[in-house]
Motif scaffolding. Structure first.
Motif, PDB file in Angstrom:
ATOM      1  N   SER A 291       0.801  -1.229   0.000  1.00 24.53           N
ATOM      2  CA  SER A 291       0.000   0.000   0.000  1.00 24.53           C
ATOM      3  C   SER A 291       0.831   1.275   0.000  1.00 24.53           C
ATOM      4  N   THR A 292       2.143   1.175   0.198  1.00 28.89           N
ATOM      5  CA  THR A 292       2.952   2.395   0.195  1.00 28.89           C
ATOM      6  C   THR A 292       3.009   3.040  -1.185  1.00 28.89           C
ATOM      7  N   VAL A 293       2.580   2.347  -2.251  1.00 36.35           N
ATOM      8  CA  VAL A 293       2.576   2.962  -3.583  1.00 36.35           C
ATOM      9  C   VAL A 293       1.212   3.547  -3.946  1.00 36.35           C
ATOM     10  N   LYS A 294       0.228   3.404  -3.089  1.00 38.11           N
ATOM     11  CA  LYS A 294      -1.082   3.994  -3.392  1.00 38.11           C
ATOM     12  C   LYS A 294      -1.010   5.509  -3.585  1.00 38.11           C
ATOM     13  N   PRO A 295      -0.184   6.231  -2.811  1.00 40.12           N
ATOM     14  CA  PRO A 295      -0.078   7.667  -3.096  1.00 40.12           C
ATOM     15  C   PRO A 295       0.472   7.957  -4.494  1.00 40.12           C
ATOM     16  N   GLY A 342      -9.837   9.726   1.717  1.00 40.28           N
ATOM     17  CA  GLY A 342     -10.355   8.598   2.487  1.00 40.28           C
ATOM     18  C   GLY A 342      -9.833   7.273   1.991  1.00 40.28           C
ATOM     19  N   ILE A 343      -9.615   7.151   0.688  1.00 42.76           N
ATOM     20  CA  ILE A 343      -9.067   5.903   0.133  1.00 42.76           C
ATOM     21  C   ILE A 343      -7.675   5.653   0.697  1.00 42.76           C
ATOM     22  N   LEU A 344      -6.870   6.718   0.828  1.00 40.46           N
ATOM     23  CA  LEU A 344      -5.529   6.549   1.383  1.00 40.46           C
ATOM     24  C   LEU A 344      -5.586   6.319   2.886  1.00 40.46           C
ATOM     25  N   ILE A 345      -6.473   7.042   3.579  1.00 40.65           N
ATOM     26  CA  ILE A 345      -6.579   6.867   5.031  1.00 40.65           C
ATOM     27  C   ILE A 345      -6.998   5.447   5.372  1.00 40.65           C
ATOM     28  N   ARG A 346      -7.997   4.920   4.661  1.00 38.59           N
ATOM     29  CA  ARG A 346      -8.498   3.573   4.922  1.00 38.59           C
ATOM     30  C   ARG A 346      -7.721   2.506   4.151  1.00 38.59           C
ATOM     31  N   SER A 347      -6.778   2.965   3.310  1.00 34.47           N
ATOM     32  CA  SER A 347      -5.970   2.058   2.497  1.00 34.47           C
ATOM     33  C   SER A 347      -6.854   1.081   1.727  1.00 34.47           C
ATOM     34  N   SER A 348      -7.800   1.637   1.000  1.00 35.38           N
ATOM     35  CA  SER A 348      -8.795   0.819   0.299  1.00 35.38           C
ATOM     36  C   SER A 348      -8.250   0.282  -1.016  1.00 35.38           C
ATOM     37  N   VAL A 462      -3.486  11.035   6.409  1.00 29.86           N
ATOM     38  CA  VAL A 462      -3.310   9.614   6.731  1.00 29.86           C
ATOM     39  C   VAL A 462      -2.781   9.443   8.147  1.00 29.86           C
ATOM     40  N   THR A 463      -1.923  10.348   8.593  1.00 27.56           N
ATOM     41  CA  THR A 463      -1.341  10.221   9.937  1.00 27.56           C
ATOM     42  C   THR A 463      -2.126  10.973  10.997  1.00 27.56           C
ATOM     43  N   GLU A 464      -2.992  11.914  10.590  1.00 27.03           N
ATOM     44  CA  GLU A 464      -3.653  12.761  11.585  1.00 27.03           C
ATOM     45  C   GLU A 464      -5.161  12.596  11.663  1.00 27.03           C
ATOM     46  N   ALA A 465      -5.788  12.088  10.607  1.00 27.86           N
ATOM     47  CA  ALA A 465      -7.243  11.956  10.617  1.00 27.86           C
ATOM     48  C   ALA A 465      -7.678  10.793  11.518  1.00 27.86           C
ATOM     49  N   PRO A 466      -8.898  10.843  12.043  1.00 29.29           N
ATOM     50  CA  PRO A 466      -9.415   9.705  12.827  1.00 29.29           C
ATOM     51  C   PRO A 466      -9.371   8.426  11.991  1.00 29.29           C
TER      52      PRO A 466
END
Length: 577
Positions: A291-295, A342-348, A462-466
């Protein structure tokens, strides 16, 4: 002269003439050698008595960016012998063995096997004191040479990067090998006179001065190197992991500030060295980045112009069927619809796959290539791997989806760090460097500035959102990054290993003006968890926090100062009550 009765008088005269001619030639040659061509006799005389003893040249000093020594050359003594001479002093062999710290029987056998030779190493790399103790015995046929031996003050902390030299002081691993021609000196020679037995008669002087090797200042900051090595070692112990790597880059200059690997070894004592411990995993080991390449896939989506940050993707029911394959989301929070952040936060996986289907695998491939994945870093490090970034004439859905969330390609830790440094540098790719740079190299704009800044903001969320990767947060700083968890492939066969994972985290800080990018890779954690956000993110937090403070980078997320309270007014009763 009259030759009475001679049958052939002309023959006698011919012999006389020839003899006189030979005498004349010999006489002329004697005069020529002593008066005109005297260098001939001198050269032959010197060949029998003049010798040239090599003068060793020490290798260049290797330092970190602040001048701290990482590799230095120290003088050592090498003891050698002429076995033919030493054979006449057999009674001294036991004392010689004791002085050398060797077994008398082994030394005797060694000298016996080489009795016909005129040169034999007895011991190399002795301290000057040990060498003097051997020579003090004054055993005929025992001599010494001055040499240099490499010493590494930081030991195992910089072992994988610096490498080491062999017994002849030639680079064999790491920087010592990559910069061998730069570091190696040119030996000189001293002219001496010796008799036919090899005994020194006269020291004539230096015939050619030795030229020491050139010094090399690396981009490494030894303070950050110690920090990275310590935290990585602690993480392996805490998570019962097999191995790990950690890379820190300067976002703006491309300089490599730290490369740590575990397990490691002591380059100053390699007697029990295991080959597996010698690998610079950050540059040699390739892996699927997950998932590190999703960004990076998100960069491609925004650059295409077909997607905006406010656009949403339906991810319910958090699974997606493609032929006989099913894509699933590990986290099912955030609702049935997610925006791009949200896709990156939830790593969808489902969300990024649907975006990839829309823009096409070729778009993602091109951006990954532009930010350095699957490309040569240009560092020239021995054994460094390029990885693999697949390309297809026609991109099937399965390959498009897996590429978007980090499977089907292979990268190294330093390539992944380079890609995140490019995002942090507002889309400008700066060449990497292991040498300290006085001026930054020219950068290339590979991703539009606005697109890179947008993804920076998403990675901060990704690091700060709930529900984000809160373990990666650094007190006092805004940080951005993405975790990843990738299953390990089976060696020699298709498919993946059971219960074998790599935990990853890649990020940069501070977000308002990124200066440092870092990647943490933990191989096969065996503790209670294996997700990147659980295993690698805390390591990133500790290392990045320490590095930002050591580099005196100003915080950008300090809490507001409390407002000054007005002083209490004393009551009219004198303050009583």
């Amino acid at each position: 002269m009259k030759l009475d009765g001679a049958l052939y008088p002309w023959r006698f005269r011919l012999v006389i003439v020839l003899l006189l001619g030979m005498v004349a030639v010999i006489s002329w040659r004697i005069v020529d050698l002593h008066v005109f061509d005297h260098d001939f006799l001198k050269a032959h005389g010197d060949a029998r008595s003049v010798r040239h003893i090599p003068i060793p040249a020490h290798r260049g000093l290797i330092t970190d960016r602040n001048g701290e020594p990482l590799a230095v050359s120290t003088p050592v003594t090498t003891v050698w012998a002429n076995p033919k001479e030493l054979a006449a002093a057999r009674q001294h062999w036991p004392a010689l063995a004791v002085a050398l710290g060797q077994d008398p029987q082994v030394l005797s056998q060694k000298l016996g096997q080489n009795a016909e030779r005129e040169f034999l190493y007895l011991a190399r790399g002795l301290t000057p004191e040990q060498g003097e103790a051997v020579l003090a015995l004054k055993i005929p046929g025992v001599y010494s040479l001055e040499e240099f031996r490499r010493f590494y003050p930081a030991g195992e902390v910089t072992a994988h990067l610096i490498g080491f030299t062999d017994v002849d002081d030639r680079g064999r691993e790491g920087v010592e090998l990559a910069f061998d021609q730069w570091l190696a000196g040119v030996p000189g020679s001293r002219q001496v006179l010796k008799d036919r037995r090899g005994h020194l008669i006269k020291d004539v002087g230096v015939a050619r001065n030795a030229k020491p090797g050139k010094a090399l200042a690396l981009s490494i900051d030894l303070r950050l190197q110690y920090l990275a090595s310590r935290e990585l070692r602690n993480a392996l112990v805490e998570n019962k992991a097999k191995a790990g790597s950690l890379v820190i880059l300067d976002v703006q200059t491309g300089e490599v500030l730290a490369i740590a690997n575990q397990p490691t070894y002591n380059p100053n004592n390699r007697r029990n060295l295991q080959p597996a411990a010698m690998r610079n995993r950050a540059m040699i080991d390739v892996f699927e980045p997950g998932s590190t390449v999703k960004p990076i896939s998100m960069l491609a989506a925004l650059e295409s112009g077909r997607w905006k940050p406010s656009d949403t993707v339906e991810v319910y029911p958090h699974s997606l069927r493609i032929g006989r394959f099913t894509i699933r989301d590990v986290s099912r929070g955030g609702g049935p619809v997610l925006d791009l952040a949200g896709i990156l936060i939830r790593s969808s996986n489902v969300g990024i796959s649907k975006i990839a289907f829309d823009i096409g695998g070729e778009s993602i491939y091109r951006v990954m290539q532009q930010v350095g994945l699957g490309q040569d870093t240009g560092l020239g490090f021995p054994g460094e791997q390029v990885g693999n970034l697949p390309n297809h004439r026609k991109w099937p859905q399965a390959e498009t989806a897996t590429l978007s969330y980090g499977y089907g390609l292979s990268v190294t830790a330093i390539q992944l760090a380079h890609a995140y440094a490019t995002i942090a540098n507002n889309g400008r790719l700066v060449p990497l460097s292991l040498a300290r740079l006085d001026q930054p190299a020219n950068s290339t704009q590979v991703v539009p500035d606005e697109v890179a800044r947008t993804v920076q903001g998403m990675l901060q969320q990704v690091t700060e959102a709930p529900g984000g990767v809160y373990r990666a947060q650094v007190p006092g700083y805004h940080v951005a990054g993405k975790s990843g968890t990738a299953r390990k492939t089976s060696a020699g066969s298709k498919g993946y290993q059971q219960n074998a994972y790599r935990s990853l985290f890649a990020g940069f800080a501070p977000t308002n003006n990124p200066r440092l990018a870092a990647v943490v890779v933990i191989d096969e954690p065996g503790g209670e968890g294996y997700y990147g956000g659980l295993v690698s993110a805390p390591v990133f937090s500790k290392v990045m926090g320490g590095a930002l403070r050591l580099m005196n980078i100003a915080p950008d997320n300090l809490p507001p100062l409390p407002e000054a309270q007005p002083a209490a007014t004393l009551s009219g009763n004198g303050g009583r009550g």
